[in-house]
Structure formats: structure tokens, C-alpha cells
Design a protein around this motif. Structure first.
Motif, PDB file in Angstrom:
ATOM      1  N   HIS A  89       0.846  -1.190   0.000  1.00  0.00           N
ATOM      2  CA  HIS A  89       0.000   0.000   0.000  1.00  0.00           C
ATOM      3  C   HIS A  89       0.886   1.247   0.000  1.00  0.00           C
ATOM      4  O   HIS A  89       1.825   1.352   0.801  1.00  0.00           O
ATOM      5  CB  HIS A  89      -0.888  -0.038   1.243  1.00  0.00           C
ATOM      6  N   THR A  90       0.602   2.180  -0.895  1.00  0.00           N
ATOM      7  CA  THR A  90       1.512   3.314  -1.111  1.00  0.00           C
ATOM      8  C   THR A  90       1.877   4.068   0.167  1.00  0.00           C
ATOM      9  O   THR A  90       3.064   4.348   0.395  1.00  0.00           O
ATOM     10  CB  THR A  90       0.925   4.279  -2.155  1.00  0.00           C
ATOM     11  N   PRO A  91       0.928   4.426   1.037  1.00  0.00           N
ATOM     12  CA  PRO A  91       1.340   5.122   2.269  1.00  0.00           C
ATOM     13  C   PRO A  91       2.325   4.308   3.102  1.00  0.00           C
ATOM     14  O   PRO A  91       3.231   4.872   3.731  1.00  0.00           O
ATOM     15  CB  PRO A  91       0.017   5.336   3.014  1.00  0.00           C
ATOM     16  N   ASN A  92       2.166   2.986   3.103  1.00  0.00           N
ATOM     17  CA  ASN A  92       3.086   2.155   3.871  1.00  0.00           C
ATOM     18  C   ASN A  92       4.444   2.020   3.188  1.00  0.00           C
ATOM     19  O   ASN A  92       5.461   1.820   3.864  1.00  0.00           O
ATOM     20  CB  ASN A  92       2.468   0.784   4.135  1.00  0.00           C
ATOM     21  N   VAL A  93       4.473   2.121   1.864  1.00  0.00           N
ATOM     22  CA  VAL A  93       5.768   2.167   1.179  1.00  0.00           C
ATOM     23  C   VAL A  93       6.559   3.374   1.681  1.00  0.00           C
ATOM     24  O   VAL A  93       7.741   3.267   2.038  1.00  0.00           O
ATOM     25  CB  VAL A  93       5.596   2.248  -0.351  1.00  0.00           C
ATOM     26  N   HIS A  94       5.907   4.525   1.727  1.00  0.00           N
ATOM     27  CA  HIS A  94       6.589   5.735   2.195  1.00  0.00           C
ATOM     28  C   HIS A  94       6.999   5.600   3.661  1.00  0.00           C
ATOM     29  O   HIS A  94       8.094   6.043   4.045  1.00  0.00           O
ATOM     30  CB  HIS A  94       5.688   6.954   1.991  1.00  0.00           C
ATOM     31  N   ARG A  95       6.152   4.984   4.476  1.00  0.00           N
ATOM     32  CA  ARG A  95       6.505   4.790   5.891  1.00  0.00           C
ATOM     33  C   ARG A  95       7.736   3.900   6.034  1.00  0.00           C
ATOM     34  O   ARG A  95       8.625   4.175   6.849  1.00  0.00           O
ATOM     35  CB  ARG A  95       5.326   4.179   6.648  1.00  0.00           C
ATOM     36  N   VAL A  96       7.784   2.831   5.254  1.00  0.00           N
ATOM     37  CA  VAL A  96       8.926   1.920   5.332  1.00  0.00           C
ATOM     38  C   VAL A  96      10.200   2.606   4.844  1.00  0.00           C
ATOM     39  O   VAL A  96      11.262   2.492   5.475  1.00  0.00           O
ATOM     40  CB  VAL A  96       8.646   0.640   4.522  1.00  0.00           C
ATOM     41  N   LEU A  97      10.119   3.324   3.749  1.00  0.00           N
ATOM     42  CA  LEU A  97      11.304   4.024   3.247  1.00  0.00           C
ATOM     43  C   LEU A  97      11.807   5.036   4.270  1.00  0.00           C
ATOM     44  O   LEU A  97      13.017   5.153   4.505  1.00  0.00           O
ATOM     45  CB  LEU A  97      10.986   4.714   1.924  1.00  0.00           C
ATOM     46  N   ALA A  98      10.885   5.756   4.902  1.00  0.00           N
ATOM     47  CA  ALA A  98      11.289   6.725   5.922  1.00  0.00           C
ATOM     48  C   ALA A  98      11.868   6.025   7.143  1.00  0.00           C
ATOM     49  O   ALA A  98      12.908   6.441   7.684  1.00  0.00           O
ATOM     50  CB  ALA A  98      10.096   7.589   6.318  1.00  0.00           C
TER      51      ALA A  98
END
Length: 239
Positions: free
Chosen positions: A128-137
Motif C-alpha cells: 500500500h503506497t502510504p506504507n511504502v513511504h513509511r517503510v522508506l522513511a
């Protein structure tokens, strides 16, 4: 049947025309080891409906869309129930999953490597896109990738459509679905064995290159970048 006389609509898409490397990366089990967090979150979600699974049960599904994972681990559920459990997983994942994710040691260097050849990296994931950003951060990788070059919620051929839009010349992933994505994009399919599929399975799926991990990626990229500069065809035809 071809819509244009003398042509074949089923032929592989043309390779990207970029003279510099534009490299797509999968996220889970390619850039990061997210297995523990995925298992913990899935176990919590399914326990709420009385389904007990182990981390070993979840592992073979790594890299697949959530809906397929839920349907596989809790068979017989209606489409609406699968959708509800998927939404519940996404609700719990930031707390249960993200804190346990660790980037692979060579991930940051791999993401940065294409820029050294005048190119760039993009991330295209089933997560899920928001979780992609959370993981990258959370793993410190966000500084190595532009936010607009991050896409989630896509799997296999759908990833390939997005990669083609981004002009990807190669796609790096750990799953046979990632190989199919590269084919649709007209990109080199670079597989890594850090996920649940071994080298033999990835080669059988049609991977052009199989690496043991991202630590081997910069050396491979040198040759890929040279081929692009020299105008050589680095993407094979259909298999």
C-alpha cells in the motif's frame, strides 16, 4: 490477431529508449527485509477472526498483494470479508509492521547507483503506497529516492505498466511477478534471491539476471549503463 496488417500485437514491448539507466526496485524482500512485520501483522489480523497462522505460513506469500495473501491463508472468505481484513491489515501495519523492517545493507548504495551513471531509481511495490513511504522513511532509504518516483498498490503486469511509464530500463525484484513486470515494461529483469524464491525458480520465471543480493548490483549496473550508452539492446525478446 493483429489490428495492423503485417504486424504482431502480441510482440514484446520495445525496450526503453533511455541512454541512461532508469532502474525500478521492488520494496519488500528486495530493498528491505519486512518479513517479520508482515507476519506479525497478518497473524494479528487473522487471529481476530479465529485463524491461527505462523510466520512460516506467511513467508511463501511475501511480495504478493494483500488480498491474495488473505485469501490464501484464510480460504473460503467472501470478497467483502477479504476486503475488510485487508483494510484491517493496513490499519495495523504502521504500528506492528513498520518498526521491525530493516533495509538490506546494500540497499542505499543500490538506490543511489543509477545516479552515478546519469540515471535515477524508482520504487514500484505491491505494498500500500502510504506504507511504502513509511517503510522508506523508517529505514532511512527515503533520502535515496524522490517521493514522486515511489508507487505502490501494484503487482506483476500492473507494475510493468507503471515501469514503462517511468521509462525503466531494468527492474530489480525477488518474485516471479517482478520478472513479469519487467517483461511488460520492456526492461531487463534483474532478480535477487533475498525473498522466498531461489535462483532456479527465478530463472525458470524468465529472469535475465539473478543476483545473490543488492551488494552485487552496482557491478552489474556498470555493464548495463555501458550498453545503454553504446546503444546496445540489453532487453531480450519474448520467451
Amino acid at each position: 490477431m493483429s489490428s495492423v496488417p503485417g504486424t504482431d500485437d502480441t510482440a514484446a514491448p520495445p525496450r526503453p529508449s533511455s541512454a541512461v539507466p532508469v532502474v525500478g526496485f521492488d520494496l519488500d524482500m528486495t530493498l528491505v527485509d519486512s518479513s517479520a512485520g508482515i507476519a506479525a501483522t497478518m497473524r494479528a489480523v487473522l487471529a481476530e477472526v479465529g485463524v491461527e497462522v505462523s510466520a512460516a505460513d506467511v513467508w511463501p506469500y511475501a511480495g504478493m498483494p494483500l488480498e491474495l495473501i488473505v485469501a490464501g491463508l484464510a480460504p473460503g472468505r467472501s470478497a467483502s470479508e477479504v476486503a475488510r481484513l485487508t483494510a484491517r491489515y493496513r490499519e495495523l501495519y504502521p504500528a506492528l509492521g513498520v518498526p521491525t523492517v530493516r533495509s538490506y545493507p546494500a540497499a542505499a548504495a543500490a538506490l543511489s547507483a543509477p545516479a552515478g551513471h546519469g540515471g535515477r531509481s524508482v520504487v514500484v511495490s505491491a505494498k500500500h503506497t502510504p506504507n511504502v513511504h513509511r517503510v522508506l522513511a523508517g529505514t532511512g532509504l527515503a533520502s535515496s529516492i524522490a517521493a514522486q518516483d515511489v508507487t505502490g498498490d501494484l503487482f506483476a503486469e500492473d507494475k510493468g505498466v507503471r515501469l514503462r511509464e517511468l521509462g525503466a530500463t531494468a527492474y530489480v525484484g525477488d518474485h516471479p511477478g517482478d520478472v513479469r513486470a519487467a517483461r511488460v515494461a520492456g526492461a531487463v529483469a534483474v532478480a535477487v534471491t533475498t525473498g522466498s524464491h531461489d535462483a532456479a525458480a527465478l530463472r525458470e520465471a524468465g529472469a535475465d539476471v539473478v543476483l545473490g543480493g543488492l551488494e552485487d548490483f552496482p557491478a552489474w549496473l556498470e555493464g548495463h549503463a555501458t550498453d545503454l550508452r553504446d546503444g546496445k539492446r540489453t532487453v531480450p525478446g519474448p520467451r
